[in-house]
Design an enzyme around this catalytic site. Sequence first.
Site, PDB file in Angstrom:
ATOM      1  N   ARG A 106       0.832  -1.195   0.000  1.00  0.00           N
ATOM      2  CA  ARG A 106       0.000   0.000   0.000  1.00  0.00           C
ATOM      3  C   ARG A 106       0.872   1.253   0.000  1.00  0.00           C
ATOM      4  NH1 ARG A 106      -2.012   0.950   4.320  1.00  0.00           N
ATOM      5  NH2 ARG A 106      -1.307  -0.817   5.543  1.00  0.00           N
ATOM      6  N   TYR A 249      -1.527  -3.451  -6.907  1.00  0.00           N
ATOM      7  CA  TYR A 249      -1.275  -4.293  -5.735  1.00  0.00           C
ATOM      8  C   TYR A 249      -2.297  -4.109  -4.614  1.00  0.00           C
ATOM      9  CZ  TYR A 249       1.620  -7.454  -3.046  1.00  0.00           C
ATOM     10  OH  TYR A 249       2.082  -8.564  -2.386  1.00  0.00           O
ATOM     11  N   GLY A 251      -4.388  -3.581  -1.441  1.00  0.00           N
ATOM     12  CA  GLY A 251      -5.273  -2.522  -0.979  1.00  0.00           C
ATOM     13  C   GLY A 251      -5.288  -1.288  -1.873  1.00  0.00           C
ATOM     14  N   LYS A 258      -9.690  -1.938   1.481  1.00  0.00           N
ATOM     15  CA  LYS A 258      -9.368  -0.795   2.344  1.00  0.00           C
ATOM     16  C   LYS A 258     -10.135   0.464   1.931  1.00  0.00           C
ATOM     17  CE  LYS A 258      -6.516  -3.512   4.290  1.00  0.00           C
ATOM     18  NZ  LYS A 258      -6.588  -3.942   5.676  1.00  0.00           N
ATOM     19  N   HIS A 278     -10.752  -2.407  11.142  1.00  0.00           N
ATOM     20  CA  HIS A 278      -9.662  -3.268  10.653  1.00  0.00           C
ATOM     21  C   HIS A 278      -9.495  -4.432  11.627  1.00  0.00           C
ATOM     22  CE1 HIS A 278      -5.155  -3.390   9.269  1.00  0.00           C
ATOM     23  NE2 HIS A 278      -5.894  -4.209   8.552  1.00  0.00           N
ATOM     24  N   SER A 300      -1.519  -3.815  10.146  1.00  0.00           N
ATOM     25  CA  SER A 300      -1.193  -4.677   9.011  1.00  0.00           C
ATOM     26  C   SER A 300      -0.008  -5.590   9.323  1.00  0.00           C
ATOM     27  CB  SER A 300      -0.864  -3.802   7.800  1.00  0.00           C
ATOM     28  OG  SER A 300      -1.956  -2.946   7.537  1.00  0.00           O
ATOM     29  N   CYS A 302       0.333  -7.946  11.492  1.00  0.00           N
ATOM     30  CA  CYS A 302       0.596  -8.117  12.923  1.00  0.00           C
ATOM     31  C   CYS A 302      -0.200  -9.277  13.522  1.00  0.00           C
ATOM     32  CB  CYS A 302       0.311  -6.836  13.687  1.00  0.00           C
ATOM     33  SG  CYS A 302       1.528  -5.559  13.359  1.00  0.00           S
ATOM     34  N   GLY A 303      -0.700 -10.187  12.692  1.00  0.00           N
ATOM     35  CA  GLY A 303      -1.241 -11.425  13.252  1.00  0.00           C
ATOM     36  C   GLY A 303      -2.739 -11.633  13.185  1.00  0.00           C
ATOM     37  N   LYS A 304      -3.477 -10.834  12.400  1.00  0.00           N
ATOM     38  CA  LYS A 304      -4.927 -11.051  12.325  1.00  0.00           C
ATOM     39  C   LYS A 304      -5.257 -12.394  11.660  1.00  0.00           C
ATOM     40  CE  LYS A 304      -5.975  -7.169  10.305  1.00  0.00           C
ATOM     41  NZ  LYS A 304      -4.581  -6.671  10.293  1.00  0.00           N
ATOM     42  N   ASN A 306      -3.462 -14.989  11.380  1.00  0.00           N
ATOM     43  CA  ASN A 306      -3.027 -16.089  12.245  1.00  0.00           C
ATOM     44  C   ASN A 306      -3.997 -16.327  13.394  1.00  0.00           C
ATOM     45  OD1 ASN A 306      -0.200 -17.250  11.510  1.00  0.00           O
ATOM     46  ND2 ASN A 306      -0.136 -15.084  11.005  1.00  0.00           N
ATOM     47  N   ASP A 325      -9.673  -9.624   8.354  1.00  0.00           N
ATOM     48  CA  ASP A 325      -9.126  -8.281   8.109  1.00  0.00           C
ATOM     49  C   ASP A 325     -10.099  -7.141   8.408  1.00  0.00           C
ATOM     50  OD1 ASP A 325      -6.813  -6.800   7.201  1.00  0.00           O
ATOM     51  OD2 ASP A 325      -7.937  -6.281   5.403  1.00  0.00           O
ATOM     52  N   ASN A 415       6.132  -8.683   1.911  1.00  0.00           N
ATOM     53  CA  ASN A 415       4.686  -8.450   1.816  1.00  0.00           C
ATOM     54  C   ASN A 415       4.054  -9.331   0.725  1.00  0.00           C
ATOM     55  OD1 ASN A 415       2.263  -7.139   2.692  1.00  0.00           O
ATOM     56  ND2 ASN A 415       2.352  -5.777   0.911  1.00  0.00           N
ATOM     57  N   ARG A 417       1.794 -12.158  -0.816  1.00  0.00           N
ATOM     58  CA  ARG A 417       0.438 -12.446  -0.335  1.00  0.00           C
ATOM     59  C   ARG A 417      -0.201 -13.604  -1.104  1.00  0.00           C
ATOM     60  NH1 ARG A 417      -2.077  -8.731   3.715  1.00  0.00           N
ATOM     61  NH2 ARG A 417      -0.358  -7.324   4.174  1.00  0.00           N
ATOM     62  N   PHE A 543       1.084 -17.868  18.224  1.00  0.00           N
ATOM     63  CA  PHE A 543       0.335 -18.752  17.315  1.00  0.00           C
ATOM     64  C   PHE A 543      -0.672 -19.610  18.091  1.00  0.00           C
ATOM     65  CE2 PHE A 543       4.380 -17.541  15.350  1.00  0.00           C
ATOM     66  CZ  PHE A 543       3.866 -16.878  14.248  1.00  0.00           C
ATOM     67  N   GLU A 545      -0.552 -21.217  20.701  1.00  0.00           N
ATOM     68  CA  GLU A 545      -0.512 -21.005  22.159  1.00  0.00           C
ATOM     69  C   GLU A 545      -1.282 -19.748  22.565  1.00  0.00           C
ATOM     70  OE1 GLU A 545       0.346 -23.432  23.703  1.00  0.00           O
ATOM     71  OE2 GLU A 545       2.065 -24.440  22.779  1.00  0.00           O
ATOM     72  N   ASN A 546      -1.609 -18.894  21.591  1.00  0.00           N
ATOM     73  CA  ASN A 546      -2.432 -17.726  21.921  1.00  0.00           C
ATOM     74  C   ASN A 546      -3.811 -18.153  22.420  1.00  0.00           C
ATOM     75  OD1 ASN A 546      -0.372 -15.983  21.228  1.00  0.00           O
ATOM     76  ND2 ASN A 546      -1.059 -15.764  19.102  1.00  0.00           N
TER      77      ASN A 546
HETATM   78  P1  GTP Z   1      -2.916  -7.598   7.109  1.00  0.00           P
HETATM   79  O1  GTP Z   1      -3.481  -8.592   6.151  1.00  0.00           O
HETATM   80  O2  GTP Z   1      -1.727  -6.870   6.564  1.00  0.00           O
HETATM   81  O3  GTP Z   1      -3.906  -6.640   7.673  1.00  0.00           O
HETATM   82  O4  GTP Z   1      -2.254  -8.382   8.317  1.00  0.00           O
HETATM   83  P2  GTP Z   1      -2.621  -9.509   9.359  1.00  0.00           P
HETATM   84  O5  GTP Z   1      -2.780  -8.832  10.683  1.00  0.00           O
HETATM   85  O6  GTP Z   1      -3.695 -10.411   8.903  1.00  0.00           O
HETATM   86  O7  GTP Z   1      -1.253 -10.262   9.357  1.00  0.00           O
HETATM   87  P3  GTP Z   1      -0.862 -11.769   9.573  1.00  0.00           P
HETATM   88  O8  GTP Z   1      -1.732 -12.518  10.506  1.00  0.00           O
HETATM   89  O9  GTP Z   1      -0.725 -12.391   8.243  1.00  0.00           O
HETATM   90  O10 GTP Z   1       0.563 -11.520  10.229  1.00  0.00           O
HETATM   91  C1  GTP Z   1       1.666 -12.011   9.668  1.00  0.00           C
HETATM   92  C2  GTP Z   1       2.907 -11.831  10.497  1.00  0.00           C
HETATM   93  O11 GTP Z   1       2.660 -11.867  11.903  1.00  0.00           O
HETATM   94  C3  GTP Z   1       3.806 -12.984  10.192  1.00  0.00           C
HETATM   95  O12 GTP Z   1       5.118 -12.491  10.134  1.00  0.00           O
HETATM   96  C4  GTP Z   1       3.612 -13.901  11.384  1.00  0.00           C
HETATM   97  O13 GTP Z   1       4.712 -14.727  11.578  1.00  0.00           O
HETATM   98  C5  GTP Z   1       3.428 -12.903  12.519  1.00  0.00           C
HETATM   99  N1  GTP Z   1       2.648 -13.460  13.643  1.00  0.00           N
HETATM  100  C6  GTP Z   1       1.330 -13.760  13.648  1.00  0.00           C
HETATM  101  N2  GTP Z   1       0.941 -14.262  14.835  1.00  0.00           N
HETATM  102  C7  GTP Z   1       2.046 -14.259  15.622  1.00  0.00           C
HETATM  103  C8  GTP Z   1       2.291 -14.644  16.971  1.00  0.00           C
HETATM  104  O14 GTP Z   1       1.419 -15.094  17.693  1.00  0.00           O
HETATM  105  N3  GTP Z   1       3.566 -14.473  17.428  1.00  0.00           N
HETATM  106  C9  GTP Z   1       4.564 -13.974  16.646  1.00  0.00           C
HETATM  107  N4  GTP Z   1       5.772 -13.826  17.171  1.00  0.00           N
HETATM  108  N5  GTP Z   1       4.364 -13.616  15.365  1.00  0.00           N
HETATM  109  C10 GTP Z   1       3.131 -13.745  14.862  1.00  0.00           C
HETATM  110  C1  SPV Z   2      -3.161  -4.323   5.079  1.00  0.00           C
HETATM  111  O1  SPV Z   2      -2.162  -3.712   4.659  1.00  0.00           O
HETATM  112  O2  SPV Z   2      -3.691  -4.066   6.190  1.00  0.00           O
HETATM  113  C2  SPV Z   2      -3.746  -5.415   4.277  1.00  0.00           C
HETATM  114  C3  SPV Z   2      -3.176  -5.682   2.962  1.00  0.00           C
HETATM  115  O3  SPV Z   2      -4.686  -6.053   4.728  1.00  0.00           O
HETATM  116  S1  SPV Z   2      -3.769  -4.609   1.719  1.00  0.00           S
HETATM  117  O4  SPV Z   2      -4.999  -5.194   1.184  1.00  0.00           O
HETATM  118  O5  SPV Z   2      -2.748  -4.514   0.709  1.00  0.00           O
HETATM  119  O6  SPV Z   2      -4.073  -3.329   2.295  1.00  0.00           O
HETATM  120 MN    MN Z   3      -5.324  -5.334   6.727  1.00  0.00          MN
END
Ligand code: GTP
Ligand code: SPV
Ligand code: MN
Length: 639
Positions: A106, A249, A251, A258, A278, A300, A302-304, A306, A325, A415, A417, A543, A545-546
């Site tokens: 983005r 690309y 968003g 977005k 978000h 973005s 940061c683990g959503k 996952n 998301d 990044n 995807r 992961f 363990e959360n």
């Molecule tokens: P957007 O799609 O960009 O909005 O992001 P998202 O929040 O869905 O991101 P996603 O879950 O794909 O996060 C990916 C990154 O977070 C990867 O580098 C993962 O390894 C890391 N991650 C996710 N959950 C954990 C966790 O519980 N612990 C750690 N250390 N890293 C994590």
């Molecule tokens: C973000 O950046 O928060 C995403 C990926 O979810 S994108 O759709 O490129 O904005």
């Molecule tokens: Mn996002």
Amino acid sequence: MTTETTPGPTTGTTPVQGRTPAAPAPRDPEELRLTGTPTGNRALLSWVRDTARLTQPDEVVWCDGSQAEFDRLTALMVRSGTLIPLNPEKRPGSFLARSAPGDVARVESRTFIASRRREDAGPTNNWREPEALREELTGVFTGCMRGRTMYVVPFSMGPVGGPLSRLGVQITDSPYVVASMRTTTRTGSQALAAITPGTPFVPAVHSVGFPLVDAIGRSRADVPWPCNDLKYVAHFPETREIFSFGSGYGGNALLGKKCFALRIASAMAREEGWLAEHMLLVKVTSPQQRVFHLAAAFPSACGKTNLAMLRPTLPGWRVETIGDDIAWMHPGADGRLRAINPEAGFFGVAPGTGWSTNPVAMEMLREDVIFTNVALTDDGDVWWEGMTDEPPAHLTDWRGEDWTPGCGRPAAHPNARFTVSAKRCPSIAAEFDDPDGVPVDAILFGGRRASGVPLVTEALDWSQGVFTGATVSSERTAAAEGAVGELRHDPFAMLPFVGYHMGDYFAHWLSMRERVPAQGLPRVYSVNWFRRGEDGRFLWPGFGENSRVLEWICRRLEGSAGARFTPLGNVPADGALNVEGLDLPAQDLAELFAVDPQAWLAEADHLEEYFARFGARLPGEITGHLDLLRYRLSAGRAL
Ligand code: GTP
Ligand code: SPV
Ligand code: MN
């Protein structure tokens, strides 16, 4: 696919080398007949006609969202080099796209909010005067689709016809975008049929900004990933319009995501009394079969995804996915805050997704996936950092170059995807398609914080919960341009996505307690999976363990888990967080919950400075919480 073609020597998506420079007479825009199109909505028809006049494509195609259409588009993109088909035995129905190296995330610096008054966009947005921006956009869009096909993609965010759903139409000259929109939104005939005469829809114009024929008729060949160095991701929240230019690309280009579901929808939500956020959305079932719905806002990458697809390590617990998301949350007639995921698929981060970290996502990615900017294996499959512990001995990296372990470059772009339908997700909840959504029991806020922020804290009430959202900061990731790792304020994980003044947004969040009865409002938590020890390693295994943190939250919701006070909010009482079977030294556990008053007093000063930017639009209640935090930090107890 309904095709309305003007006779021409070629269609736009094949190279036009056959043309001599002087050959094509400038197209008469009236030739682009739009009568007989599959809609009776005159506003839609005239907008499509006007956009075709402006952008001057060779042909206009109304997309029906069918499998046959998708197959035709992917075949077209394989021929043009945009998509590489993957080995059907390894990854059936899947493709790899490699973007241009300058179009990988983005572009926040080129994202604009055009409101009549500058102060309505606020200090966190790039403001543009609407008429001036419109004029500028008219300039860049003029003739920008010459030699190409213009696709009209009707879509619904949320189940078609649902009370919380909203309609949009994206015009685009990118078949990659059409295919991705089909996977991530509900596109096609059904959405178009819902746009009956007089029905409002959000018009969204997108062009990669790479015309194949110039103003004097000279042609050039297409490239696998057309784009333009000049980019615009422009929003008119007052008239609810979107224009995007120059990028293909994520968003920047999939405008339902977005641009519509967050920036435009946040402005709609403020006016109409709901929230566009978000956030991921999950259904959690306890071993006693109690069901909880949680929404979580993390910035973005940061683990959503996952957390949305978490496979609990705790026995008897179950997590099912509703969204990864975006969540739209409305006050329901039942006195609850009810949420839907407006999307129909996932555009998720590939690196860091592996069998040990996210097995559900790995299963989801077995077939029917478009991967972008991951590495290609020698046997026609994909790979990225974190997929396996041992990288393959040889790869073709995301730029198409030879790659070997230790060569010093990442094989996949950070990044990179995947684009995949929610139908492919093995943990998708039955409620995913429920047009009335699910009642939200708790909202989690989090970010990447190496220090300071505890593993989990609980806000005492809605008001402190809103303060918790307002104070989120996080280390920047590769999801947007800019310096990765730099700590920045990212209120509600919405810094790049609020379509109006951030101070008004805080006030809107506070006002939800007038729309939802107190007992129906979600409880609010802060979480941080990313705290590090002095040696730099993550203190918490994360992961699966959360699920231990989710367990404590759900037990709090049902009133069966203990908590102790900290100046930031409640944390689990001694022994209340289940760490059984974890190899977690007592010292690490203590550090995960440590609240350093000096560090937090300094953070309070930074927050005060940050909030000062919002001037008179900052609700006094937020400042009040800052004072309260300082008092609690100094006194070590509640007021
Ligand atoms: P957007 O799609 O960009 O909005 O992001 P998202 O929040 O869905 O991101 P996603 O879950 O794909 O996060 C990916 C990154 O977070 C990867 O580098 C993962 O390894 C890391 N991650 C996710 N959950 C954990 C966790 O519980 N612990 C750690 N250390 N890293 C994590
Ligand atoms: C973000 O950046 O928060 C995403 C990926 O979810 S994108 O759709 O490129 O904005
Ligand atoms: Mn996002």
